[in-house]
Design an enzyme around this catalytic site. Sequence first.
Site, PDB file in Angstrom:
ATOM      1  CB  SER A  75      -0.969  -0.068   1.182  1.00  0.00           C
ATOM      2  OG  SER A  75      -1.934   0.927   1.100  1.00  0.00           O
TER       3      SER A  75
ATOM      4  CG  ASP B 281      -7.361  -1.890  -3.889  1.00  0.00           C
ATOM      5  OD1 ASP B 281      -7.883  -1.018  -3.158  1.00  0.00           O
ATOM      6  OD2 ASP B 281      -6.156  -2.161  -3.849  1.00  0.00           O
TER       7      ASP B 281
ATOM      8  CG  HIS C 276      -6.008  -1.479  -0.182  1.00  0.00           C
ATOM      9  ND1 HIS C 276      -5.497  -1.087  -1.402  1.00  0.00           N
ATOM     10  CD2 HIS C 276      -5.178  -0.944   0.756  1.00  0.00           C
ATOM     11  CE1 HIS C 276      -4.408  -0.347  -1.210  1.00  0.00           C
ATOM     12  NE2 HIS C 276      -4.184  -0.246   0.094  1.00  0.00           N
TER      13      HIS C 276
HETATM   14  C1  MLT Z   1      -1.342   6.035  -0.160  1.00  0.00           C
HETATM   15  O1  MLT Z   1      -1.711   7.036   0.415  1.00  0.00           O
HETATM   16  O2  MLT Z   1      -0.169   5.723  -0.332  1.00  0.00           O
HETATM   17  C2  MLT Z   1      -2.416   5.131  -0.680  1.00  0.00           C
HETATM   18  O3  MLT Z   1      -3.623   5.806  -0.747  1.00  0.00           O
HETATM   19  C3  MLT Z   1      -2.526   3.895   0.098  1.00  0.00           C
HETATM   20  C4  MLT Z   1      -2.846   4.177   1.526  1.00  0.00           C
HETATM   21  O4  MLT Z   1      -1.933   4.368   2.290  1.00  0.00           O
HETATM   22  O5  MLT Z   1      -4.026   4.229   1.883  1.00  0.00           O
END
Ligand code: MLT
Length: 211
Positions: A110, A160, A191
């Site tokens: 992520s 996701d 996700h």
């Molecule tokens: C991010 O901010 O890198 C992406 O949206 C993934 C997350 O951290 O939620």
Amino acid sequence: MIRSVLELGFVHRFEPGNRSDLTLLILHGTGSNEESLIPLGKALAPGAAVLSPRGKVLENGMPRFFRRLSEGVFDIEDLKFRSKELADFVKNASVKYGFDIDSVVVVGYSNGANIAASMLLLGSLLPTAAILFRPMVPLIPDELPNLHKMLVFISAGISDQIVSREDVEKLARLLRDARAEVTLNWENTTHALTEQEVKKATSWLLQNFRS
Ligand code: MLT
């Protein structure tokens, strides 16, 4: 027991391994920390050394690797700065802990996958391979780096709620245009990480890095 330390500018953990060809750089998701994904690293490559830093940006108290303006909208200047800062940390850590910088395989989930993809696209860190769970396009570089011979495993979720299919495909295209060898794995999930894709990533790693 190995504890986290604040050295080289990052709170981090380093766990030495018993193979010299593989050092996993583990990058956690928003709201986690340097401890969260160590079990993932151990599952992916038993015996590999693990370097796991904590993201330095706090969003409502949750550690991240760079600032965002809203969900999926990134502060590009901060992202560029943090990508270089993190890449420098990894290079300094290789000297301090005595691992070969060419043995680094980055594993991100992520937000951690997004800064990993950013370091690749900016050419600030050129690991031998990257495993990106749930990444999106973090930024479009002015110029594509040369990622020839770099192996990239992307694992994405069909449902996701944060990352769209188009975005994942765009990232895969960008990395292929930069000459990386990209394997794109789609999981029938959201996700959240599944055991099944961790197994697939483990086999992929095993195929490419035999100890
Ligand atoms: C991010 O901010 O890198 C992406 O949206 C993934 C997350 O951290 O939620």
